[in-house]
Design an enzyme around this catalytic site. Structure first.
Site, short mmCIF file in Angstrom:
data_model
loop_
_atom_site.label_atom_id
_atom_site.label_comp_id
_atom_site.label_asym_id
_atom_site.label_seq_id
_atom_site.Cartn_x
_atom_site.Cartn_y
_atom_site.Cartn_z
N GLY A 23 0.80 -1.24 0.00
CA GLY A 23 0.00 0.00 0.00
C GLY A 23 0.81 1.26 0.00
CB SER A 24 2.46 3.14 2.67
OG SER A 24 3.22 2.14 3.32
CG ASP A 69 -1.66 6.08 11.77
OD1 ASP A 69 -0.63 5.46 12.05
OD2 ASP A 69 -2.80 5.70 12.09
CB CYS A 72 5.54 7.26 17.84
SG CYS A 72 7.04 7.03 18.80
CG HIS A 130 -1.17 -6.44 4.85
ND1 HIS A 130 -0.19 -7.32 4.45
CD2 HIS A 130 -0.58 -5.63 5.76
CE1 HIS A 130 0.93 -7.06 5.09
NE2 HIS A 130 0.72 -6.04 5.90
CD GLU A 136 5.86 -11.39 9.60
OE1 GLU A 136 7.03 -11.84 9.53
OE2 GLU A 136 5.00 -11.86 10.35
CG HIS A 189 9.29 -3.12 9.85
ND1 HIS A 189 8.82 -1.84 9.94
CD2 HIS A 189 8.20 -3.91 9.81
CE1 HIS A 189 7.50 -1.86 9.97
NE2 HIS A 189 7.10 -3.10 9.88
#
Length: 813
Positions: free
Chosen positions: A486-487, A543, A570, A695, A719, A749
């Site tokens: 997505g992002s 977000d 965060c 997802h 994942e 990540h």
């Protein structure tokens, strides 16, 4: 007497000039967040000075050199700034707590990543791939374990119990050579003592540490992790001995796994561990803390019988049944830390109700042994309402952030001692009444619509196999289709545009133009890479939950209500205060714009109702499932509008579905029933040719795989790579999955760029247990936190691997 407070996932204590105790978890939470924010500010902006006035060029670091951990590289000025900020934060918090009379002030609660990774460092349990050669663990090894590096991947990251906080999962086996490799706990204790503050060092308990671990790669999955207890206890003893020598008199162990369903041999491990530690802890007062759920009866018996323990912490918000166990069988002479103030939500405490509970407990444990406490660490809530200048006064009166929870605990402790602040209690009662009667909380039509949902299970009329056939005829995708989650990277310039638009420094026309240009760039890049199903990159979104909450009724938003999710990441959870509905379309404008830029399928991107619920501060005046059904109806409206606009692939993320699973197995079925039902509600009305994706990420999904199948999505991306392909084991064990599935082929990540060969190898492992015609190729998660210099080569390798395997499969035919 005292009242108690804690500063991270653990409890401590406040001295009051009155006889009751009171305990709060984490009065000033999230120190790491502020450190990380400053670090990221320096790294990304390369400015001379941050908003906190720490200058790269003007700060004298000489006094901080003794605090520096070992580091094999050259000390970068930014890193020195971070160390100074970290030390200053610890100092200011210790001094603040001391200044207001806190007796039991915690230390070893500050972390550069998470408290479990800190424990791994303390025990020297570094996987061999990081080439650590012994000695004190430094930042280079520490952050390689957390984030990976150019040559090796990070360790697995998963959710901390049923929260949105994460931890790095220890990788253990019979050959691990444990050693005392991080003196952080003792260093911080001495650091505080040098400031004139005596603290209570806090640790992840030895048994919970092992139960939260996993067998390392190459170790049998049946390996008994508790067999390592005898190897790690000597290191705990070393740490305890150093702390005693330094002058410590109290110590706390967090054994939160005691709230889970444990077998007899696991409970015996607690008795064994604390019997073994008893002599080492002689002269120390030991607290054992639990939180997040009821402690089962057998675990309660084991816990309260542990030798050498002076007190126990219980969550009486999410562990209501524990209250009855306390009333019937709490041991005499022990401290009870009674968690009556919610540490995981932001609603003001019902002080009158809490006082009634405390008064009943006082007669059981004694006035001098009762400690008023938060239910858990305040790590999971926002810091201080004083920072919120835009919340209206009515909603603000209903809330209590960490700083306000400290006041609530003290008020309860004083009231219990006979010094009740009548004005404060009256104001609290008025706020409670206001919230119950406010017309902005209730929307009768929404409640009726949600109530009507209970008569159907909301399944699409056609089975998934037939739907996939219809979708393939329309989409004409190759085998092993590629997509992303997505992002795309959120650049400094992109964040600036959103910030300036929100501050009304640029016009709506200028904002739309800038976002359109960013979407075009993302679409163009995906076409150049030859990705099959595209995304628009979500440049308009801050977000994935807040973006939707801002457009739904029944939500309120904070300016500074940040909560740590993992490492430097965060989030700012929205507050669900009332009934939820969708006033107008939320994503159709941007998705339609993106689809017009390409002939390839463009995914409409939505966040699912369960994830919006689990990643928000949720109203506590009605069952969670009722709120979730309301959100599901709002998302259903959006799905249908996207379909009408010509979007043929719609992704409804449920990243947090597993996270909300109750910690006790007896409660699983009820939660999964309404959570899965909520997802199905969102897309029950779409045509067979509209492909619904979902997802999920960073949780253990194997135990809920049948519920995932029951969601009835057409495609799930999930994942897989960071968890060392744990997901694939469920298919090896014979579970049949007929819908499309895309287990992640690389960890987003980590900055590490996977090779084409590595990705192809992962896909081949998937092909060994999954049918070719249902397998998708995609990253683990969204690319928001990465840089384009990492994203482009990683995606290129992913697409190249998919094409290579397609050719091999065609050749084999």
């Amino acid at each position: 007497m005292e009242c108690s407070t804690t500063h991270s996932p653990t409890p401590i204590a406040y001295r009051l000039p009155t006889p009751p105790h009171a305990s709060i978890n984490n009065p000033i939470p999230h120190t790491l967040r502020f450190v990380s924010t400053i670090l990221l500010s320096f790294i990304t902006r390369r400015t001379k000075q941050t908003s906190n006035n720490y200058s790269l060029f003007e700060t004298n670091f000489d006094s901080y050199l003794p605090l520096l951990p070992p580091f094999t590289g050259q000390w970068h000025p930014t890193l020195l700034v971070i160390l100074k900020v970290a030390a200053d934060l610890r100092s200011s918090i210790w001094k603040q707590m001391s200044g207001v009379g806190i007796k039991y002030i915690p230390s070893n609660t500050f972390s550069y990543y998470d408290q479990v990774l800190d424990t791994t460092a303390m025990l020297g349990a570094v996987p061999s791939r990081y080439n650590w050669n012994g000695g004190e663990i430094g930042f280079d090894t520490y952050f390689s374990m957390a984030r990976g590096n150019a040559s090796v991947p990070a360790m697995e990251m998963t959710k901390w119990f049923d929260t949105n906080y994460h931890f790095i999962v220890p990788e253990l086996g019979p050959d691990v050579q444990f050693s005392y490799a991080s003196h952080k706990a003792v260093t911080e204790y001495k650091e505080a003592k040098a400031l004139g503050v005596d603290t209570v060092p806090v640790f992840v308990g030895p048994v919970s540490y092992l139960l939260l671990s996993k067998p390392a790669k190459g170790v049998e999955k049946t390996f008994d992790l508790l067999s390592l207890l005898d190897k790690i206890l000597p290191i705990y003893k070393e740490v305890i001995a150093e702390l005693k020598e330094a002058g410590a008199t109290w110590i706390q162990f967090d054994e939160a796994t005691l709230v889970k369903d444990l077998e007899g041999y696991q409970l015996e491990a607690f008795t064994k561990a604390y019997s073994e530690l008893e002599s080492a802890c002689s002269g120390l007062n030991v607290i054992v803390a639990t939180y997040f759920a009821d402690v089962p009866a057998e675990a309660f018996k084991t816990l309260t019988s542990l030798p050498g323990v002076a007190g126990f912490t219980f969550d009486l918000i999410r562990g209501e049944k524990t209250l009855e166990l306390i009333k019937s069988s709490f041991p005499s002479g022990k401290y009870l830390f009674a968690g009556v103030v919610d540490g995981r939500n932001i609603w003001a405490n019902d002080l009158a109700g809490s006082l009634t509970v405390l008064e009943s407990l006082e007669g059981i444990v004694g006035k001098d042994k009762l400690v008023v406490s938060t239910s858990c660490s305040l790590l999971h809530t926002a810091v201080d309402l004083i920072n919120e200048t835009k919340l209206d006064d009515e909603i603000k009166s209903w809330l209590a952030f960490a700083a306000q929870k400290v006041v609530e605990v003290n008020a309860l402790a004083k009231a219990l001692a006979g010094h009740k602040d009548e004005a404060y209690f009256s104001a609290n009662a008025a706020a409670q009444a206001s919230r119950k009667s406010s017309p902005r909380v209730t929307n009768e039509s929404v409640q009726k619509a949600a109530a009507a949902l209970r008569g159907s299970d909301h399944r699409r009329a056609t089975n998934v196999s037939a739907r996939l056939d219809a979708q393939q005829k329309k989409l004409n995708l190759p085998i092993l289709p590629t997509t992303t989650i997505g992002s795309f990277p959120q650049t400094i310039e992109l964040r600036r545009v959103r910030r300036e638009y929100k501050a009304k420094k640029i016009s709506e026309e200028e904002y739309v133009k800038a976002i359109k240009e960013e979407i075009f760039k993302v679409v163009q890049l995906q076409e150049e890479l030859d990705i099959d199903v595209l995304v628009h990159g979500e440049p308009e979104r801050n977000d994935m939950v807040e973006y939707f909450g801002e457009q739904l009724s029944g939500f309120a938003f904070t300016a500074n209500g940040w909560v740590q999710s993992y490492g430097s990441r965060c989030v700012k959870p929205p507050i669900i205060y009332g009934d939820v509905s969708r006033p107008k379309a939320m994503t159709v404008f941007w998705s339609s714009m993106a689809q017009e830029m390409t002939k390839r399928p463009m995914k409409g991107m939505l966040t699912g109702p369960v994830t919006i619920l689990n990643w928000s501060f949720v109203r506590n005046d009605q069952p969670r499932f009722e709120t979730c059904y309301q959100i599901a109806l709002a998302i259903k409206d959006e799905v249908e509008d996207l379909e009408k606009a010509g979007i043929t692939v719609i992704q409804i993320d449920e990243a947090a579905l597993r996270e909300g699973l109750p910690l006790r197995k007896a409660e699983h079925a009820f939660y999964l029933d309404w959570a899965v039902h909520s997802f199905r509600i969102t897309n029950v009305g779409v045509a067979d040719t509209t492909q619904i994706h979902t997802h999920m990420c960073y949780s253990n999904f194997n135990d809920i795989i049948h519920s995932i199948i029951n969601m009835d999505a057409d495609v799930i991306t999930i994942e897989n790579s960071r968890s060392d392909e744990k997901l694939l084991s469920v298919f090896r064990e014979g579970v049949k999955y007929g819908a499309g599935i895309g287990p992640g082929v690389y960890d987003i990540h980590s900055p590490r760029i996977p090779s084409m060969e590595e990705i192809a190898d992962r896909v081949n492992k998937m092909l060994a247990v999954l049918e070719t015609n249902i397998l998708w190729v995609n990253p683990d998660c969204g690319l928001k936190t990465r840089k384009y210099g990492e994203v482009k080569p990683a995606l290129l390798n992913m697409v190249t691997a998919a094409k290579k395997l397609r050719a091999e499969l065609a050749s084999a035919k």
